[in-house]
Design a protein around this motif. Structure first.
Motif, mmCIF file in Angstrom:
data_model
loop_
_atom_site.group_PDB
_atom_site.id
_atom_site.type_symbol
_atom_site.label_atom_id
_atom_site.label_comp_id
_atom_site.label_asym_id
_atom_site.label_seq_id
_atom_site.Cartn_x
_atom_site.Cartn_y
_atom_site.Cartn_z
ATOM 1 N N GLY A 8 53.929 24.689 45.933
ATOM 2 C CA GLY A 8 54.598 25.909 45.690
ATOM 3 C C GLY A 8 54.178 26.452 44.111
ATOM 4 O O GLY A 8 54.166 27.642 43.901
ATOM 5 N N ASN A 9 53.828 25.716 42.956
ATOM 6 C CA ASN A 9 53.459 26.206 41.895
ATOM 7 C C ASN A 9 52.292 26.582 41.819
ATOM 8 O O ASN A 9 51.735 27.226 40.777
ATOM 9 C CB ASN A 9 53.838 24.796 40.521
ATOM 10 N N VAL A 10 51.128 26.444 42.900
ATOM 11 C CA VAL A 10 50.113 26.979 42.730
ATOM 12 C C VAL A 10 49.643 28.122 43.671
ATOM 13 O O VAL A 10 49.237 29.091 43.258
ATOM 14 C CB VAL A 10 49.068 25.736 43.279
ATOM 15 N N SER A 11 50.398 28.091 45.021
ATOM 16 C CA SER A 11 50.114 29.238 45.873
ATOM 17 C C SER A 11 51.194 30.069 46.559
ATOM 18 O O SER A 11 51.384 30.973 46.972
ATOM 19 C CB SER A 11 49.225 28.727 47.196
ATOM 20 N N GLY A 12 52.577 29.536 45.782
ATOM 21 C CA GLY A 12 53.841 30.211 46.293
ATOM 22 C C GLY A 12 54.252 29.401 47.464
ATOM 23 O O GLY A 12 55.033 29.616 48.033
ATOM 24 N N ALA A 13 53.121 28.515 48.159
ATOM 25 C CA ALA A 13 53.684 27.767 49.216
ATOM 26 C C ALA A 13 54.065 28.490 50.531
ATOM 27 O O ALA A 13 55.244 28.262 51.063
ATOM 28 C CB ALA A 13 54.573 26.795 49.002
ATOM 29 N N HIS A 14 53.244 29.482 50.955
ATOM 30 C CA HIS A 14 53.662 30.320 51.954
ATOM 31 C C HIS A 14 53.536 29.411 53.531
ATOM 32 O O HIS A 14 54.682 29.472 53.969
ATOM 33 C CB HIS A 14 52.702 31.352 52.403
ATOM 34 N N ILE A 15 52.545 28.756 53.488
ATOM 35 C CA ILE A 15 52.168 27.262 54.425
ATOM 36 C C ILE A 15 52.705 28.103 55.809
ATOM 37 O O ILE A 15 53.024 27.280 56.851
ATOM 38 C CB ILE A 15 52.822 26.276 54.099
ATOM 39 N N ASN A 16 52.350 29.533 56.114
ATOM 40 C CA ASN A 16 52.879 30.195 57.209
ATOM 41 C C ASN A 16 52.298 31.574 57.600
ATOM 42 O O ASN A 16 52.850 32.223 56.399
ATOM 43 C CB ASN A 16 54.254 30.323 57.429
ATOM 44 N N PRO A 17 51.511 31.834 58.340
ATOM 45 C CA PRO A 17 50.887 33.296 58.279
ATOM 46 C C PRO A 17 51.993 34.442 58.381
ATOM 47 O O PRO A 17 51.891 35.576 57.941
ATOM 48 C CB PRO A 17 49.851 33.180 59.466
#
Length: 279
Positions: A56-65
């Motif tokens: 989460g602190n790197v990419s915002g943790a979308h982990i979902n298109p």
């Protein structure tokens, strides 16, 4: 760590733990065999929470298109990064599914039910009805993205947000997951389905590609609509996309309703014919 790698790893963790809990419940001779839907819903919630904690602190943790598309649609995420994120999510999902395959290596042969094996990797409707199944995935993902935006609008103790997101997934699974298994994530379904197609799983069936578009299109529509709906109703920023998506969703709902009414009419006619023949 790059954003690409972060989304890849976050989605990989999501699928390892999410598909892993389905394998634990579905596959024969697993110590968790038959543990049930509640265990699956909680497992998926914890899977999402850990994926978000991880990156989460790197990419915002979308982990979902669907989340990536939704956040781009309401202006919270740049469109030029969308292909990068979705590519990472798909690769991570495939890798995660391959790891689940190895985790349960002796259990594939012990399990005769081919549908149960596929269910470890991909979703399938409880009642096959294309328009209704599409609606189910739209609604589930609509609530997911709306829920993420609700959570983001509130202040929580540092580090608590991912846990709340996990509880959101549990709530969606328990309340809305029954009809289609709540893919609510194109990468989570399509990536493992691709893995199922090429992995040497003992006694597997086909990967049900006829259904595969629904867990991709439904969540994509629901994610975008959830984001623009939030902006329109809660922020007061009504865009042209909001009206377009409202029309699209309304048409799909009407088609689903008409289809179910037609099916009901056909069933009643068939029952009457059977009674007349019996007389």
């Amino acid at each position: 760590m790059s954003e690409f790698l972060a989304e890849l790893i976050g989605t990989m963790i999501l699928v390892i733990l999410g598909d892993g809990v389905v394998g634990a419940v579905n596959l024969k001779k697993s110590k968790a065999e038959g543990a049930g839907w509640v265990v699956i819903a909680i497992g998926w919630g914890l899977a999402v929470a850990l994926g978000v904690y991880a990156v989460g602190n790197v990419s915002g943790a979308h982990i979902n298109p669907a989340v990536t598309l939704g956040f781009a649609a309401n202006g919270e995420f740049p469109w030029e990064k969308v292909p990068l994120y979705i590519s990472a999510q798909m690769i991570g999902a495939i890798i995660g599914a391959v790891i689940v395959f190895f985790q349960y290596l002796p259990h594939w042969k012990a399990t005769d039910d081919k549908d149960a094996k596929l269910a470890v990797f991909a979703t399938d409707p409880a009642i096959k009805s294309t328009p209704a199944n599409l609606v189910s995935e739209i609604i589930g993902t609509f609530i997911l993205v709306m829920g993420l935006l609700f959570i983001g609008a509130n202040e929580f103790t540092e580090g608590l947000n991912p846990a709340i997101v996990g509880l959101l997934i549990v709530a969606i699974g328990m309340s809305l997951g029954g009809p289609t298994g709540y893919a609510i994530n194109p990468a989570r379904d399509l990536g493992p389905r691709i893995a199922h197609a090429f992995l040497p799983i003992f006694g597997k069936r086909d990967s049900n590609w006829i259904y595969a578009w629904i867990p991709v299109v439904g969540p994509s529509i629901g994610g975008v609509y959830g984001a623009v709906f939030y902006n329109a109703i809660f922020v007061g920023e009504i865009s042209g996309l909001f009206w377009i998506m409202s029309i699209v969703v309304a048409v799909i709902l009407i088609v689903a309703l008409v289809n179910e009414l037609n099916q009901h009419t056909k069933m009643k006619s068939s029952n009457r014919s059977s009674k007349n023949e019996a007389m």
